[in-house]
Design an enzyme around this catalytic site. Structure first.
Site, PDB file in Angstrom:
ATOM      1  N   ARG A  28      24.063  29.632  14.587  1.00  0.00           N
ATOM      2  CA  ARG A  28      24.813  28.429  14.941  1.00  0.00           C
ATOM      3  C   ARG A  28      26.300  28.764  14.860  1.00  0.00           C
ATOM      4  O   ARG A  28      26.671  29.858  14.454  1.00  0.00           O
ATOM      5  CB  ARG A  28      24.452  27.270  14.006  1.00  0.00           C
ATOM      6  CG  ARG A  28      24.870  27.483  12.562  1.00  0.00           C
ATOM      7  CD  ARG A  28      24.471  26.320  11.648  1.00  0.00           C
ATOM      8  NE  ARG A  28      25.308  25.145  11.853  1.00  0.00           N
ATOM      9  CZ  ARG A  28      25.524  24.201  10.920  1.00  0.00           C
ATOM     10  NH1 ARG A  28      24.953  24.296   9.726  1.00  0.00           N
ATOM     11  NH2 ARG A  28      26.275  23.164  11.166  1.00  0.00           N
ATOM     12  N   ARG A  29      27.134  27.811  15.249  1.00  0.00           N
ATOM     13  CA  ARG A  29      28.593  27.932  15.152  1.00  0.00           C
ATOM     14  C   ARG A  29      29.134  29.183  15.844  1.00  0.00           C
ATOM     15  O   ARG A  29      30.101  29.768  15.379  1.00  0.00           O
ATOM     16  CB  ARG A  29      29.071  28.035  13.693  1.00  0.00           C
ATOM     17  CG  ARG A  29      28.598  26.962  12.740  1.00  0.00           C
ATOM     18  CD  ARG A  29      29.293  27.177  11.395  1.00  0.00           C
ATOM     19  NE  ARG A  29      28.877  26.261  10.376  1.00  0.00           N
ATOM     20  CZ  ARG A  29      28.026  26.573   9.405  1.00  0.00           C
ATOM     21  NH1 ARG A  29      27.491  27.778   9.330  1.00  0.00           N
ATOM     22  NH2 ARG A  29      27.729  25.667   8.505  1.00  0.00           N
TER      23      ARG A  29
ATOM     24  N   TYR B 299      23.702   9.990   5.012  1.00  0.00           N
ATOM     25  CA  TYR B 299      23.048   8.697   4.732  1.00  0.00           C
ATOM     26  C   TYR B 299      23.969   7.528   5.033  1.00  0.00           C
ATOM     27  O   TYR B 299      23.496   6.435   5.345  1.00  0.00           O
ATOM     28  CB  TYR B 299      22.521   8.654   3.297  1.00  0.00           C
ATOM     29  CG  TYR B 299      21.366   9.590   3.142  1.00  0.00           C
ATOM     30  CD1 TYR B 299      20.190   9.377   3.861  1.00  0.00           C
ATOM     31  CD2 TYR B 299      21.447  10.722   2.357  1.00  0.00           C
ATOM     32  CE1 TYR B 299      19.142  10.260   3.787  1.00  0.00           C
ATOM     33  CE2 TYR B 299      20.399  11.608   2.275  1.00  0.00           C
ATOM     34  CZ  TYR B 299      19.248  11.377   2.992  1.00  0.00           C
ATOM     35  OH  TYR B 299      18.214  12.251   2.929  1.00  0.00           O
TER      36      TYR B 299
ATOM     37  N   HIS C  81      26.428  15.624   2.141  1.00  0.00           N
ATOM     38  CA  HIS C  81      25.080  15.077   2.264  1.00  0.00           C
ATOM     39  C   HIS C  81      25.054  13.544   2.266  1.00  0.00           C
ATOM     40  O   HIS C  81      24.482  12.956   3.186  1.00  0.00           O
ATOM     41  CB  HIS C  81      24.074  15.664   1.276  1.00  0.00           C
ATOM     42  CG  HIS C  81      22.722  15.138   1.610  1.00  0.00           C
ATOM     43  ND1 HIS C  81      21.975  15.621   2.666  1.00  0.00           N
ATOM     44  CD2 HIS C  81      22.060  14.076   1.143  1.00  0.00           C
ATOM     45  CE1 HIS C  81      20.892  14.886   2.801  1.00  0.00           C
ATOM     46  NE2 HIS C  81      20.911  13.949   1.902  1.00  0.00           N
TER      47      HIS C  81
ATOM     48  N   HIS D 295      18.204  20.298  14.143  1.00  0.00           N
ATOM     49  CA  HIS D 295      17.839  19.258  13.159  1.00  0.00           C
ATOM     50  C   HIS D 295      18.808  18.076  13.242  1.00  0.00           C
ATOM     51  O   HIS D 295      18.401  16.924  13.329  1.00  0.00           O
ATOM     52  CB  HIS D 295      17.847  19.870  11.750  1.00  0.00           C
ATOM     53  CG  HIS D 295      17.902  18.876  10.628  1.00  0.00           C
ATOM     54  ND1 HIS D 295      16.850  18.032  10.328  1.00  0.00           N
ATOM     55  CD2 HIS D 295      18.877  18.584   9.719  1.00  0.00           C
ATOM     56  CE1 HIS D 295      17.184  17.274   9.294  1.00  0.00           C
ATOM     57  NE2 HIS D 295      18.414  17.583   8.907  1.00  0.00           N
ATOM     58  N   PHE D 296      20.119  18.368  13.252  1.00  0.00           N
ATOM     59  CA  PHE D 296      20.999  17.193  13.174  1.00  0.00           C
ATOM     60  C   PHE D 296      21.224  16.541  14.535  1.00  0.00           C
ATOM     61  O   PHE D 296      21.710  15.420  14.587  1.00  0.00           O
ATOM     62  CB  PHE D 296      22.282  17.463  12.377  1.00  0.00           C
ATOM     63  CG  PHE D 296      23.274  18.429  12.912  1.00  0.00           C
ATOM     64  CD1 PHE D 296      24.057  18.108  13.997  1.00  0.00           C
ATOM     65  CD2 PHE D 296      23.468  19.644  12.275  1.00  0.00           C
ATOM     66  CE1 PHE D 296      25.011  18.996  14.450  1.00  0.00           C
ATOM     67  CE2 PHE D 296      24.420  20.535  12.727  1.00  0.00           C
ATOM     68  CZ  PHE D 296      25.194  20.212  13.826  1.00  0.00           C
ATOM     69  N   HIS D 297      20.813  17.215  15.609  1.00  0.00           N
ATOM     70  CA  HIS D 297      20.842  16.476  16.874  1.00  0.00           C
ATOM     71  C   HIS D 297      19.645  15.530  16.994  1.00  0.00           C
ATOM     72  O   HIS D 297      19.689  14.575  17.761  1.00  0.00           O
ATOM     73  CB  HIS D 297      20.961  17.418  18.064  1.00  0.00           C
ATOM     74  CG  HIS D 297      22.386  17.860  18.263  1.00  0.00           C
ATOM     75  ND1 HIS D 297      22.932  18.919  17.599  1.00  0.00           N
ATOM     76  CD2 HIS D 297      23.390  17.326  19.001  1.00  0.00           C
ATOM     77  CE1 HIS D 297      24.212  19.045  17.935  1.00  0.00           C
ATOM     78  NE2 HIS D 297      24.520  18.076  18.784  1.00  0.00           N
TER      79      HIS D 297
END
Ligand code: HAS
Ligand code: CU
Length: 544
Positions: free
Chosen positions: A434-435, A222, A218, A369-371
């Protein structure tokens, strides 16, 4: 101010590796979306999971780490003075350690011996060379971290009673965050995964290794985000001709990230057994707290834009929007990144909400989300920064034609990502995993529902690949072919400098003390629980 040539070379070396990773990792991404559309098969027996691991590792771990460290060396050289020979020497040692590590890891991935994805979850087991390469990448980044601290310490010594320059303060905060968080991934790799892949031990404790991974995983996100925030807080106001809304607010936001980024890893493990709900609750609570410094950043950005717009005579609620320099790619690309961060952050809050996490966990929603977060907000900001950073370092200037191409690049990225990430979110809500490679799961009606979205992902992926080619053209131009000249590294002034507050914030003993205390509160008891009640452990699997 002219940049020292030797510092410029150091920063550029990092940036070249970063964009090489973008080229290879981007190609892997294109191939993946094509496979998942069901209309394309990889040649020569190459596994989907090999390509997926290449993509995640090169873009998530290599592009980011190299760009960030290169950018930060340029930032501290710009704001705290030319690096000393000793610091520069160690920075090069860090660079080469990272580069050798990266090459080793990539070798084992590409030869199909480490298709364990970028999270290398046990009990999937890679060749030991994969873990050794990653260790070198991390150790190299530590060396660069200590080089950064040494530069900061020298500045403080030469400027007693003065607050550190904002960008230097921010770079130091990000490297402290990185050092404390990478201890987790170093622990699982050195004490668990490496001995296990070498056959020294034959079982691994899966829950402990995942917990140590997410202790790092996590704050990792950041570590990617904070340099983008550096660009937003410090460079963007200068580019538009305005001022930093508040120097103290920016420093406070960074310190809050340091406190709250780490003790929240369980929000990636909400659906894992073996962790008591109480500790998941504590970490979800802290996750919602770490949203606050992002909301502070949103506030500061709006304030900067509005103050600038009004100083140019804008009126009404949104009149300031019209005064912003839309034709300037150095502003436009990061701004689009900001706009995308609004839905991206909202998606993060959905993920963090325990009950809703049950709907989206392990679905391609999370990939969506992370794209948005890293592959749009962060990456578009890095592209926007590259448009001044690279010519600043290479002693060149960006031409109007290149600026126009960069605007087009941003638009292409926006369209591609709306298709790709948008359809990932929708398909995830319909349960698409996913994956995983393409499958119709025996023509199950539910799986057939996902296919149109997967085709839309391939359309988006193809558009994004065009975006990658465009940015590479611009980067090569700015590094080697653009007209010679001087480009500034934009650093804005604060609207109301508050030297005393800023000075008080150079208090690292206190900040690191609070960080460690929060980590101990969030992790000690559940971690001891895991060790005491450990199952027998798992042997390694190579499922690809
Ligand atoms: Fe996340 C999963 C929760 C932020 C990256 N995240 C991931 C993964 C990655 C990732 C890579 O709680 C997948 C890991 C894996 O492989 O399994 N995430 C959050 C939360 C936030 C958040 C609460 N994530 C990020 C950022 C990332 C990132 C940033 C990369 C850079 N995330 C999760 C959770 C999971 C997760 C769960 C696990 C899911 C699962 O089940 O596996 C927050 O930090 C977000 C706060 C952000 C905001 C937005 C503020 C808006 C701003 C823009 C202002 C705009 C302006 C312009 C000024 C509240 C600052 C406006 C102009 C106009 C004209 C409108
Ligand atoms: Cu997270």
């Amino acid at each position: 101010m002219k940049v020292d040539r030797r510092d410029a070379k150091l920063a550029l070396a990092h940036i070249y590796v970063a964009f090489t990773a973008l080229a290879l990792g981007g190609l892997a991404g294109l191939l993946q979306t094509l496979v998942r559309s069901g209309k394309f098969n990889l040649p020569a027996g190459i596994s989907y999971y090999t390509i997926l691991t290449t993509h995640g590792t090169l873009l998530g771990l290599v592009l980011t780490t190299f760009f960030i460290i290169g950018f930060q060396f340029a930032a501290i050289s710009r704001t705290a003075g030319t690096l000393s020979d000793r610091v520069r020497f160690w920075a090069w040692v860090g660079f080469w350690t990272m580069t050798i590590g990266t090459s080793t890891t990539v070798f084992y991935i590409l030869t199909g011996q480490a298709s364990v994805l970028y999270t290398f979850y046990a009990p999937l087991q890679a060749h030991a060379g994969f873990y050794i390469g990653l260790t070198l990448l991390v150790v190299g980044s530590w060396i660069s971290g200590f080089a950064t601290f040494a530069h900061y310490a020298r500045w403080k010594k030469q400027h007693p009673g003065q607050a550190s320059p904002l960008l230097t303060f921010m770079s130091v905060t990000n490297m402290v965050l990185w050092l404390v968080s990478t201890l987790g991934v170093a622990a699982t790799v050195l004490f668990q995964l490496l001995p296990w892949s070498l056959g020294i031990v034959d079982k691994v404790d899966v829950l402990v290794s995942r917990t140590l991974f997410w202790y790092f995983g996590h704050p990792l996100v950041y570590f990617w985000l904070l340099p983008a925030y550096m660009v937003w807080y410090v460079a963007i106001p200068k580019i538009i001709g305005g001022k930093i809304f508040s120097d103290s607010l920016a420093r406070l936001a960074f310190i809050l990230f340091l406190f709250l980024s780490i003790p929240v890893g369980f929000h990636h493990q909400l659906l894992e057994p073996g962790i008591k709900p109480f500790w998941k609750f504590i970490q979800v609570f802290l996750t919602l707290m770490v949203v606050v410094p992002s909301l502070m950043t949103a506030f500061a950005m709006f304030a900067t834009f509005e103050a600038y717009g009004r100083s140019k005579g804008a009126t009404g609620l949104f009149g300031w929007l019209r005064k912003l320099p839309w034709g300037d790619a150095r502003f436009f690309a990061p701004f689009i990144g900001m706009v995308f961060f609004i839905p991206a952050g909202a998606g993060g809050i959905i993920n963090a909400s325990h009950q809703m996490n049950q709907v989206v966990h392990n679905t391609i929603w999370v990939t969506g989300h992370f794209h948005l977060t890293v592959a749009t907000t962060v990456v578009l900001t890095f592209f926007g920064a590259a448009y001044w950073l690279i010519p600043h370092l290479s002693g060149r200037v960006m031409t109007k034609a290149m600026n126009r191409l960069a605007i087009i690049q941003t638009v292409v990225w926006t369209i591609g990502m709306l298709f790709m990430s948008g359809s990932m979110h929708f398909a995830g809500l319909l349960g698409a995993p996913r994956r995983s490679a393409f499958s119709t799961y025996g023509n199950s009606p539910q799986a057939l529902e996902w296919i149109p979205y997967q085709i839309a992902q391939a359309v988006g992926g193809t558009i994004l690949f065009i975006g990658i080619i465009l940015v590479l053209v611009i980067v090569v131009n700015l590094a080697f072919f653009a007209p010679k000249g001087e480009t500034e590294f934009p650093v804005a002034e604060a609207a109301e400098p508050q030297e005393r507050v800023a000075l008080a914030m150079d208090n690292w003993k206190l900040w690191i003390g609070i960080t460690v205390a929060l980590i101990l509160i969030a992790y000690t008891i559940p971690f001891v629980d895991m060790i005491q009640n450990a199952p027998p452990g798992s042997k390694g699997y190579k499922l690809w």
